[in-house]
Every structure is written in C-alpha cells, then in structure tokens.
Design an enzyme around this catalytic site. Structure first.
Site: not given
Length: 610
Positions: A64, A68-69, A354, A435, A452
């Site tokens: 966490s 970045q995203g 992805r 997760e 997140l």
C-alpha cells in the site's frame, strides 16, 4: 499481562497478551480496519475495542505504501459504477463474480469521500475538482491520485499517523505471526517480535539471519537490458559470508520476544506474495504468510495460482523493481521496441488490461527484442509525477529524453482466502481483507487501481461484521485454552528449533538460499493465465504447465518443508509456495478447463453480497 522476557536460546518464556482484535498487516486494509472500528464505536457510543495491529516489517514496508497508480472510482460526469463494473469484469477475463464486482464499484465513490474526511488531499485539476486519470483497462478517466505517483505513500502516512494517536490501538513493527489458534469462543496467535537490541553480534552468529531487501549499486543506476531467464534468480539480493559478523549500515540486530495473544477476532490483512518471486514490484518481505496461517486452520482457500504480472517495471538490477505506473501510458507514454519498431499488440493497444500487455511484451522479448517506454511526449513530467521523476533521475534516466527499459514483474495475486466483501471467511472469527482475500472481484486479472479500492471497501465493510463478536463477553476458559495450545506448540520444539526461533535477526526475510530455490519454481510454474486458462509464456521456452514437472516440483518443496523449522519465516514461505503449486496442479487436472474459476465456492459460504 506477563512481562517476563527471553533469557537465552534454550528456555523460551513467552509473554501473554489479551486483546479484542488482532490485525495482522499494516497496509491500507489493516490500518483502515483499525480506524473504522474506532469510528464505529464512537458512532454507537460503545467502548472502543482494544486492537493490536502488527506489521511484519517497518510501517513503510507494505505494498500500500508503495502504490503509485491510485484508487479507481466512478466520479466523472460521463462515468458510472456500472461502467466501472463492466471494465472490471472484462479485465478479469469475464471470470469475476458480478454481484461482488457491482457491490465494490458502487461503494468506490463513498470510499473516496471518507478518505477525504481523514485529511487525505487528493490531486485537483485547475477547477478545484478531484483530478481523474486513465489507466489500462479503463474506459473512462476514474483514477484518483494523491501526490502524483505517491498515492500510496500519501494515504498511508495520513492514516498511520491517525491510528498511532488512538490510545486503544497498539502498533507493533517487525512482528511475525508464527501460528494461529481457533476456539469457538476465542482466537489466538503466536507472535515473534524483533524488539530486543543486540549491541554486538553473538560469537556464533554467521549472518544467515539477515538479508538486504535490495542491492545498492554504484550511482548512477544503469538499467540492465540483458537480464537472464525468469527461471533464474537475479543476482540482486546479496549476502556477504566474508563479512558475516558485520551489520549493514542503518540496520539493527534484534532478538525476538515471543508472545501468546488471545483475541476475540483475527483480521488477516497480510498482503501478497511478491517476496516469493525473483522479479517483483512488491515489498520483498511479503511472502504470503496469511495463506499458510489460514490453511493450517482449515480455512477455505481459492485460486492461489492466479498471479498477475505488471507489464511495466523498470528494468534494473534492483529488488523490488521500480513500477512505472499505468498512469504514464494514460497520459500519453507509449511502448516501443529497441529497434525502433512500433510495439505490436494482438488485441487492443498498450492500455489494454495487464495480462494482455504482459503477454505481448514477453512475446516481443522472446523474439530477441527489448521493450521500452517512451514517456517523452508527457508534458511537464516532473510536475505531474515528481516522485517518479526523482526516482528515474537518481538512476541516470531523464524521462524527457531517454527511453525507459521495461519488463513485466509479479505484481499481485487474485486468489487467496475465500471471503466476501466484509472479509468473512469459512472460519468464524477469522477475517481476511485486501490482497490476502479472494472475493471473486478480480477474475483472472486485476483491473488497474482496483487493489487499493478493494482493500478500502473491505475494511469499511468489515467493521459491521466484526462488531457482533466484539460485543460478546469474555470467556476466561476459552482464553486459557488458547494459551495452553500456544504453550504446547512451544513445548514440542526441539532444542535446535528453539534456538532458531530466538536467534538475532535484522528482519523477517527468509533465508536467501531457500528463496533461490523458491524463485526457480515460482518463475517456472506460476506464470500468469490467459482468459482460457492457458499459461502465458514468459520466455522463449514453453511454460512448464505439465503434470509431471509440477508434481516433481511439489515433491521437492514438500520434502524441504518437512525439514524446515515450523515456527520460522522459511516455513511460512515454503508452505505458501507449496499451496500455490498445488492449486496450479489442480487446475491442470480439471476436466472442464473453461469453467468459471474465480472463487466459485463463495456462493455456498455466505449470504449474497450486498
């Protein structure tokens, strides 16, 4: 509470501690659960629960914190939760649970609004509105950032500061959960906490208890575009036998104290598995401990072999690798080859989900070509992504002038402990959030910035499911049984196992020699899957998905597990690796490979998700 401590390596004198809630993990899922429980108590004017929140490493050593995203939420005027749900479903190969997906995306906007009330400042556009960004797999701009590419850091700094101010919450760093215990009226845990400084290395210490999580090459850092096979561990985690009595700069040698903890409920928020892979964007301390702990209690696990690779990690000799956020491609960066040819995607473009971009990059590399990210077209890169700009320039790269070498790296896991969006598992009093949980939302591939989001929504949902347990009266008899079970675990240890348990360490990283063995098997056998459940080739060699190869790997690792001390980070890492390989082997054995595969069993475990 007892306050006696360890005296020597032969006699273990565990401490006892009784709390209302034990939260294992200090990422967004764990920290926000603690805050939500405290807020819930204030709202209903009941005494706040006593919470023990523990982190395997330092508070900054979580995925966490590295994120970045950002967080995805349908906030734009041309967006809606149902569109967000559609993108999530299609990115997951149409394998996710639609009910869970819709529940998640409906709650995303309210999560953003709640986080703003905690003091988190999200980036704004020139009109003062929350700035919305585009990432792979999204059909709308809906990614919310804080501090550009430092979203995770900004969020976690704010929340950690708040949770440390709560007088009913105790925060332990460098605490490893060794084993869990279950009773109908109580839960328990055996925990080792690195908290007793050693001023000098013991005479019998040989350095095997510490490992650097990343190498520090001479500056400037130069990308290595000729990294070898994924089947081999990169030479980036280094030990120094010739300097075995020296402690790395900035590190402290600590001896662990042992704690027997009794609690009404346990929340596993222990994160993912990046530490089990040679190439990863994750914190290397994360070795899937929660999966091993839950499995020992007989808790239902689902799809542990569903691993996601992020397509664009910066290709250097560091570990973990630096993530080049999909937000860069959302702002105009494009993938190219080293020969100047356009990067070719069979389906979609390089903002596709992805797994599709990852497969295309690996196919390109298999033809002997490198893949680079061209971010030179992004205006004002330094202003929009200040943290990433600093990271790149420290490594001798200028994104305004240089092409950035990239390689896919393990990034997340879609499988985990089967749970609903409130974190409820198949075992009463045991919750799984973030997760470590498999809610069915992600299918075979997680949509960008939904990680997140899921952690935050689950934390907010869990407080309601946890609360009935917290209102129950303490059961002294059940607590005594928990402590007896924990004491019995310690009494059954051999002298060698006792010595290993309390030996001085710098951190809880597993032994590097063992990790090299694990790396070989995870990189070879746990490749990402396409929607048809076909393993994606990550080298010029075909993926190792045949039964005999997997069975041989499982035999090797199971034998090694049997000779590994049970109460150790090595055992937890090995156990999780074995579980993941077993799930991949089970998938290969299936008679109907095209059936829905994401957490199918949840429907029979819980009430419908709302």
């Amino acid at each position: 509470m007892q306050t006696d401590f360890l005296n020597d390596d032969r006699n273990i004198h565990p401490n006892r501690l009784s709390v209302d809630v034990l939260i294992v993990g200090s990422g967004l899922a764990g920290v926000l659960t603690a805050l939500a429980l405290d807020e819930h108590s204030n709202r209903y004017d009941v005494p706040p629960p006593n919470i023990l929140l523990i982190s395997k490493g330092r508070v900054t050593e979580t995925n966490s914190y590295r994120a970045q995203g950002g967080i995805s939420a349908a906030l734009g005027p041309n967006d809606a939760p149902k569109l967000h749900a559609r993108d999530t479903f299609y990115a997951g190969g149409k394998k996710g649970l639609l009910e869970a997906i819709h529940a998640l995306t409906e709650k995303a906007p309210s999560l953003i609004r709640f986080l703003e009330t905690t003091g988190i400042v999200f980036d704004r556009d020139r009109h003062g509105n929350v700035s919305l960004h585009l990432e792979g797999g999204h059909s709308r701009r809906r990614i919310v950032h804080a501090g550009g590419a430092e979203t995770g850091k900004k969020i976690m700094q704010t929340l950690i500061h708040q949770v440390k101010q709560r007088k009913h919450t105790t925060f332990w760093e460098q605490a490893l959960t060794l084993k869990l215990y279950a009773h109908p009226a109580r839960m328990g845990a055996l925990i080792a906490r690195l908290d007793t400084p050693m001023h000098d290395a013991p005479s019998d210490w040989r350095g095997s208890a510490w490992h650097e999580s990343e190498t520090v090459p001479s500056s400037p850092h130069r990308p290595n575009s000729s990294t070898g096979s994924f089947g081999q561990a990169p030479s980036i985690v280094q030990t120094h036998p010739s300097k075995s009595h020296q402690i790395p700069n900035g590190k402290s040698l600590l001896r662990p104290s042992i704690w027997m903890v009794s609690t009404k409920v346990i929340v596993l928020a222990s994160g993912g598995i990046g530490g089990l892979f040679p190439f990863t964007t994750n914190e290397t301390l994360l070795t899937g401990d929660g999966f091993a702990l839950a499995a020992e209690l007989g808790t239902m696990l689902s799809d542990l072999d569903l691993v996601q690779y992020h397509p664009t990690a910066l290709l250097t000799e560091e570990r973990p690798l630096i993530l080049l956020s999909e937000a860069l491609r959302g702002e105009g960066a494009r993938l190219v080859t080293d020969t100047g040819e356009p990067f070719h995607m069979t389906v979609g473009d390089d903002l596709a989900p992805r797994h599709q971009v990852t497969e295309a990059i690996f196919k390109t590399r298999a033809r002997g070509k490198s893949v680079l990210l061209d971010a030179r077209s992004i205006p004002h890169f330094k202003e929009h992504f200040p943290a990433l700009y600093r990271i790149l320039t420290e490594r001798g790269l200028n994104p305004a002038e240089d092409l950035l070498p990239v390689i896919p790296a393990q990034h997340s896991i879609m499988g985990g402990i089967a749970a609903n969006l409130s974190g409820e598992t198949s075992l009463p009093r045991l919750f799984a959030i973030g997760e470590v949980a498999c809610t069915g939302v992600h299918g075979i591939n997680r949509l960008a910035s939904n990680g997140l989001l899921e952690a935050g929504v689950m934390a907010m949902q869990a407080k309601d499911a946890l609360f009935p347990y917290l209102q129950q009266k303490d059961d002294p008899k059940a607590e005594t049984i928990i402590f007896v079970m924990a004491q019995e675990t310690l009494s059954l240890l051999t002298e060698k196992e006792k010595a290993d348990l309390v030996k001085p360490r710098i951190n809880w990283l597993p032994d590097h020699t063992l990790l090299k063995i694990i790396f070989q098997h995870t990189a070879q056998h746990l490749t990402p899957l396409s929607p048809s459940e076909r393993p994606i080739a990550i080298s010029s060699d075909p993926p190792e998905d045949n039964r005999s190869s997997l069975e041989e790997a499982l035999h090797t690792l199971t034998s090694l597990l049997a000779h590994t001390p049970r109460l150790s980070p090595e055992w937890l890492a090995l156990k999780t690796t074995v579980l993941m390989l077993e799930h991949r082997l089970s998938r290969i054995h299936r008679l109907h490979p095209n059936q829905s595969l994401s957490c199918e069993s949840i429907d029979t475990m819980h009430e419908p998700l709302r």
